[in-house]
Motif scaffolding. Structure first.
Motif, mmCIF file in Angstrom:
data_model
loop_
_atom_site.group_PDB
_atom_site.id
_atom_site.type_symbol
_atom_site.label_atom_id
_atom_site.label_comp_id
_atom_site.label_asym_id
_atom_site.label_seq_id
_atom_site.Cartn_x
_atom_site.Cartn_y
_atom_site.Cartn_z
ATOM 1 N N HIS A 44 4.662 48.118 49.264
ATOM 2 C CA HIS A 44 3.674 48.878 48.399
ATOM 3 C C HIS A 44 2.290 48.877 48.936
ATOM 4 O O HIS A 44 1.572 49.775 48.814
ATOM 5 C CB HIS A 44 3.921 48.509 46.825
ATOM 6 C CG HIS A 44 3.195 49.036 45.943
ATOM 7 N ND1 HIS A 44 3.344 50.504 45.529
ATOM 8 C CD2 HIS A 44 2.084 48.839 45.373
ATOM 9 C CE1 HIS A 44 2.620 50.799 44.810
ATOM 10 N NE2 HIS A 44 1.707 49.913 44.704
ATOM 11 N N ARG A 45 1.774 47.612 48.951
ATOM 12 C CA ARG A 45 0.397 47.320 49.476
ATOM 13 C C ARG A 45 0.136 47.875 50.815
ATOM 14 O O ARG A 45 -0.964 48.419 50.795
ATOM 15 C CB ARG A 45 0.082 45.721 49.208
ATOM 16 C CG ARG A 45 0.004 45.369 47.907
ATOM 17 C CD ARG A 45 -0.496 43.752 47.882
ATOM 18 N NE ARG A 45 -1.141 43.527 48.918
ATOM 19 C CZ ARG A 45 -1.419 42.147 49.309
ATOM 20 N NH1 ARG A 45 -0.635 41.182 48.849
ATOM 21 N NH2 ARG A 45 -1.776 41.660 50.268
ATOM 22 N N ARG A 46 1.122 47.624 51.348
ATOM 23 C CA ARG A 46 0.846 48.378 52.866
ATOM 24 C C ARG A 46 0.634 50.035 52.821
ATOM 25 O O ARG A 46 -0.276 50.475 53.516
ATOM 26 C CB ARG A 46 2.091 48.124 53.868
ATOM 27 C CG ARG A 46 2.072 48.894 55.256
ATOM 28 C CD ARG A 46 3.269 48.539 55.852
ATOM 29 N NE ARG A 46 3.258 49.145 56.995
ATOM 30 C CZ ARG A 46 4.246 49.766 57.729
ATOM 31 N NH1 ARG A 46 5.519 49.631 57.132
ATOM 32 N NH2 ARG A 46 4.291 50.750 58.825
ATOM 33 N N TRP A 47 1.194 50.714 51.977
ATOM 34 C CA TRP A 47 1.345 51.940 51.898
ATOM 35 C C TRP A 47 0.180 52.568 50.962
ATOM 36 O O TRP A 47 -0.313 53.821 51.352
ATOM 37 C CB TRP A 47 2.757 52.710 51.451
ATOM 38 C CG TRP A 47 3.589 52.643 52.540
ATOM 39 C CD1 TRP A 47 4.664 51.836 52.580
ATOM 40 C CD2 TRP A 47 3.684 53.343 53.977
ATOM 41 N NE1 TRP A 47 5.371 51.652 53.881
ATOM 42 C CE2 TRP A 47 4.754 52.731 54.595
ATOM 43 C CE3 TRP A 47 2.837 54.476 54.352
ATOM 44 C CZ2 TRP A 47 4.893 53.346 55.804
ATOM 45 C CZ3 TRP A 47 3.216 54.852 55.627
ATOM 46 C CH2 TRP A 47 4.471 54.215 56.253
ATOM 47 N N ARG A 48 -0.192 51.733 50.270
ATOM 48 C CA ARG A 48 -1.135 52.232 49.124
ATOM 49 C C ARG A 48 -2.719 51.659 49.433
ATOM 50 O O ARG A 48 -3.661 52.400 49.257
ATOM 51 C CB ARG A 48 -0.842 51.712 47.476
ATOM 52 C CG ARG A 48 0.374 52.333 47.172
ATOM 53 C CD ARG A 48 0.756 53.611 47.034
ATOM 54 N NE ARG A 48 1.759 54.063 46.592
ATOM 55 C CZ ARG A 48 3.275 54.224 47.026
ATOM 56 N NH1 ARG A 48 3.276 54.036 48.249
ATOM 57 N NH2 ARG A 48 4.249 54.560 46.456
ATOM 58 N N ARG A 49 -2.542 50.628 50.196
ATOM 59 C CA ARG A 49 -3.866 49.978 50.389
ATOM 60 C C ARG A 49 -4.152 49.643 51.873
ATOM 61 O O ARG A 49 -5.192 48.907 52.033
ATOM 62 C CB ARG A 49 -4.031 48.664 49.466
ATOM 63 C CG ARG A 49 -4.098 48.982 47.969
ATOM 64 C CD ARG A 49 -4.289 47.677 47.286
ATOM 65 N NE ARG A 49 -4.083 47.850 45.782
ATOM 66 C CZ ARG A 49 -4.258 46.816 45.033
ATOM 67 N NH1 ARG A 49 -4.202 45.717 45.542
ATOM 68 N NH2 ARG A 49 -3.991 47.199 43.624
#
Length: 129
Positions: A44-49
Motif C-alpha cells: 500500500h505504501r509502495r503504491w500510494r507514497r
C-alpha cells in the motif's frame, strides 16, 4: 528511533561491538517482522507514497541477518549458523509469515497486490519442491 531500514542499516558498523551486533540483528528481525506480517501495508505504501517494495525488505533483512552472522559476537554466543540460515532463507521465512498474516491476522482483506504476492510465493514454493 529509526524511521527507515536504511537509517538502521547505517548504524550497523557502530564502534561499540555490542551495539553493532544488536543493530544488525534488529535490521534482520525488523525487516522480517514488517515484510512477513504486514506485506499489504508495505505494498500500500509502495503504491500510494512511492515506498520500497517487498524485495527491498527482503534484501535489507537478508543483509541484516548476514551481517549479524558475520559478527564475532554471533560466534561467541553460538548464533552464527542461525543468522546465516535466516539470511539464506529469508524469502521463505517471509512467505511463511505472509501465509499466517493472510489467513489469521487479515483474512478478509483482498487486493490485486495480495493476489500477485500470493501467486509469486506459490511459484517460489513449487520451485523448491
Amino acid at each position: 528511533t529509526y524511521a527507515t531500514l536504511a537509517e538502521l542499516a547505517g548504524d550497523c558498523d557502530d564502534p561499540d561491538a555490542r551495539r553493532s551486533f544488536l543493530v544488525r540483528t534488529h535490521l534482520g528481525n525488523y525487516a522480517l517482522w514488517l515484510s512477513g506480517l504486514f506485506p499489504d501495508h508495505i505494498e500500500h505504501r509502495r503504491w500510494r507514497r512511492g515506498g520500497p517494495d517487498l524485495d527491498y525488505y527482503e534484501e535489507m533483512g537478508r543483509r541484516g541477518f548476514q551481517l549479524a552472522a558475520d559478527h564475532r559476537l554471533a560466534e561467541n554466543h553460538g548464533l552464527a549458523t542461525l543468522y546465516a540460515t535466516a539470511a539464506e532463507r529469508f524469502g521463505l521465512l517471509r512467505a511463511a509469515l505472509n501465509d499466517i498474516s493472510d489467513s489469521l491476522l487479515f483474512p478478509d482483506r483482498y487486493s490485486p497486490e495480495r493476489l500477485m504476492r500470493q501467486v509469486t510465493t506459490e511459484a517460489r514454493w513449487r520451485r523448491l519442491h
